[in-house]
Write a protein that holds these residues in place. Structure first.
Motif, PDB file in Angstrom:
ATOM      1  N   GLN A   1      45.942  25.203  58.789  1.00 52.42           N
ATOM      2  CA  GLN A   1      45.043  24.096  58.474  1.00 52.42           C
ATOM      3  C   GLN A   1      44.798  23.994  56.975  1.00 52.42           C
ATOM      4  O   GLN A   1      44.721  22.896  56.416  1.00 52.42           O
ATOM      5  CB  GLN A   1      43.715  24.261  59.218  1.00 52.42           C
ATOM      6  CG  GLN A   1      42.793  23.059  59.084  1.00 52.42           C
ATOM      7  CD  GLN A   1      43.427  21.786  59.604  1.00 52.42           C
ATOM      8  OE1 GLN A   1      43.838  21.727  60.764  1.00 52.42           O
ATOM      9  NE2 GLN A   1      43.534  20.757  58.770  1.00 52.42           N
ATOM     10  N   GLU A   2      44.685  25.146  56.306  1.00 49.95           N
ATOM     11  CA  GLU A   2      44.501  25.137  54.859  1.00 49.95           C
ATOM     12  C   GLU A   2      45.704  24.517  54.149  1.00 49.95           C
ATOM     13  O   GLU A   2      45.552  23.754  53.182  1.00 49.95           O
ATOM     14  CB  GLU A   2      44.272  26.567  54.362  1.00 49.95           C
ATOM     15  CG  GLU A   2      42.929  27.155  54.776  1.00 49.95           C
ATOM     16  CD  GLU A   2      42.855  28.648  54.517  1.00 49.95           C
ATOM     17  OE1 GLU A   2      43.766  29.182  53.837  1.00 49.95           O
ATOM     18  OE2 GLU A   2      41.909  29.297  55.005  1.00 49.95           O
TER      19      GLU A   2
ATOM     20  N   ASP B   1      44.041  29.090  61.009  1.00 46.78           N
ATOM     21  CA  ASP B   1      43.252  28.673  59.842  1.00 46.78           C
ATOM     22  C   ASP B   1      44.150  28.481  58.623  1.00 46.78           C
ATOM     23  O   ASP B   1      43.936  27.570  57.812  1.00 46.78           O
ATOM     24  CB  ASP B   1      42.170  29.712  59.534  1.00 46.78           C
ATOM     25  CG  ASP B   1      41.108  29.787  60.607  1.00 46.78           C
ATOM     26  OD1 ASP B   1      41.003  28.831  61.403  1.00 46.78           O
ATOM     27  OD2 ASP B   1      40.381  30.804  60.654  1.00 46.78           O
TER      28      ASP B   1
ATOM     29  N   LYS C   1      43.904  34.942  62.415  1.00 40.67           N
ATOM     30  CA  LYS C   1      43.411  33.688  61.847  1.00 40.67           C
ATOM     31  C   LYS C   1      44.546  32.810  61.315  1.00 40.67           C
ATOM     32  O   LYS C   1      44.369  32.026  60.390  1.00 40.67           O
ATOM     33  CB  LYS C   1      42.400  33.984  60.736  1.00 40.67           C
ATOM     34  CG  LYS C   1      41.125  34.669  61.234  1.00 40.67           C
ATOM     35  CD  LYS C   1      40.093  34.780  60.144  1.00 40.67           C
ATOM     36  CE  LYS C   1      38.823  35.417  60.654  1.00 40.67           C
ATOM     37  NZ  LYS C   1      38.152  34.598  61.687  1.00 40.67           N
TER      38      LYS C   1
END
Length: 259
Positions: free
Chosen positions: A211-212, A208, A205
């Motif tokens: 992106q965070e 992800d 991941k």
């Protein structure tokens, strides 16, 4: 837009991967010959070969540790062998992770030599070559952290701020030699280092996680690509930016929270 870089010679440190490689490729795409440096001979030689093959320019890779006086001298000599430098991009660097209370003196000095003294020594060594060729441009790759520090890397923040100040001081001294000096302060740029960190922290991941980070820090809500930053850096070093002197330009997707 013709940037007027065909036949120029650009020296890019930290040029075997990431932002440095992207900048070297962008110069080559504009017709400039490039000298790229990094510490690993195989990596820098391979990068130079690929640039020469793809863009049809002269490209040389030299293994050198820019954190040392000897390493900087080797780069200056290599540039002279190619006929002299027109452009210098001080890009070599890395992030840190420490607290002020825990970091030993040796770590402070290591980063000082890498981020600041490399720029000092190479600017001093390459300036006469540029002046002999009629002038040129120098660009220091600092960081948004030079003006908006992150809490977990005080050494990086401090040395990048010093690099920005050095660039400002140098710009006043060099413009009389027809050499423009500026600084670029990138925000989030999607480099192999960022991707590796994300994989270590999140495994499958990892996207992800990136992106965070982008959501937290950049109003544009994404990382810049290496190519986006590289194209801008090459523009800053070109005749199209001929009135830009002593500036620190933020390329950060809105990350900087102050004016």
């Amino acid at each position: 837009m013709d940037l007027g870089l065909n036949g120029k010679r650009a020296v890019v440190t930290g040029g075997s991967r990431g932002i440095g490689l992207g900048i070297a490729r962008a110069f080559a795409r504009e017709g400039a010959d490039v000298l790229i440096t990094a510490r690993t001979q195989s990596a820098v030689a391979r990068a130079a070969e690929e640039i020469a093959s793809e863009f049809g320019v002269a490209a040389r890779g030299i293994a050198s540790d820019v954190a040392t006086a000897e390493g900087c001298a080797a780069i200056v000599a290599a540039a002279a062998e190619m006929g002299g430098a027109d452009i210098f991009v001080s890009n070599a660097g890395t992030g840190s992770n420490e607290t002020v209370m825990d970091a030993p003196d040796e770590k402070w000095l290591e980063f000082w030599n890498l981020h600041v003294m490399a720029a000092v020594r190479l600017s001093r060594g390459l300036a006469p070559q540029m002046e002999a060729r009629g002038g040129g441009a120098m660009l220091m790759n600092a960081s948004i952290c030079a003006v908006q520090p992150l809490w977990y890397e005080p050494i990086y923040n401090t040395t990048k701020a010093a690099l920005m100040m050095f660039s400002k001081c140098l710009s006043t001294e060099m413009i009389g030699r027809n050499i423009r000096v500026n600084t670029v302060n990138p925000g989030l740029v999607r480099t192999p280092d960022w991707e590796n960190t994300a994989r270590e922290l999140r495994g499958e991941k990892w996207e992800d996680y990136l992106q965070e980070v982008a959501d937290e820090h950049a109003p544009i809500r994404r990382f810049a690509s290496v190519e986006e930053l590289a194209d801008f850096c090459v523009f800053l070093c070109s005749a199209r930016a001929s009135y830009l002197v002593g500036s620190a330009v933020h390329v950060d997707g809105g990350m900087l929270r102050t004016v």
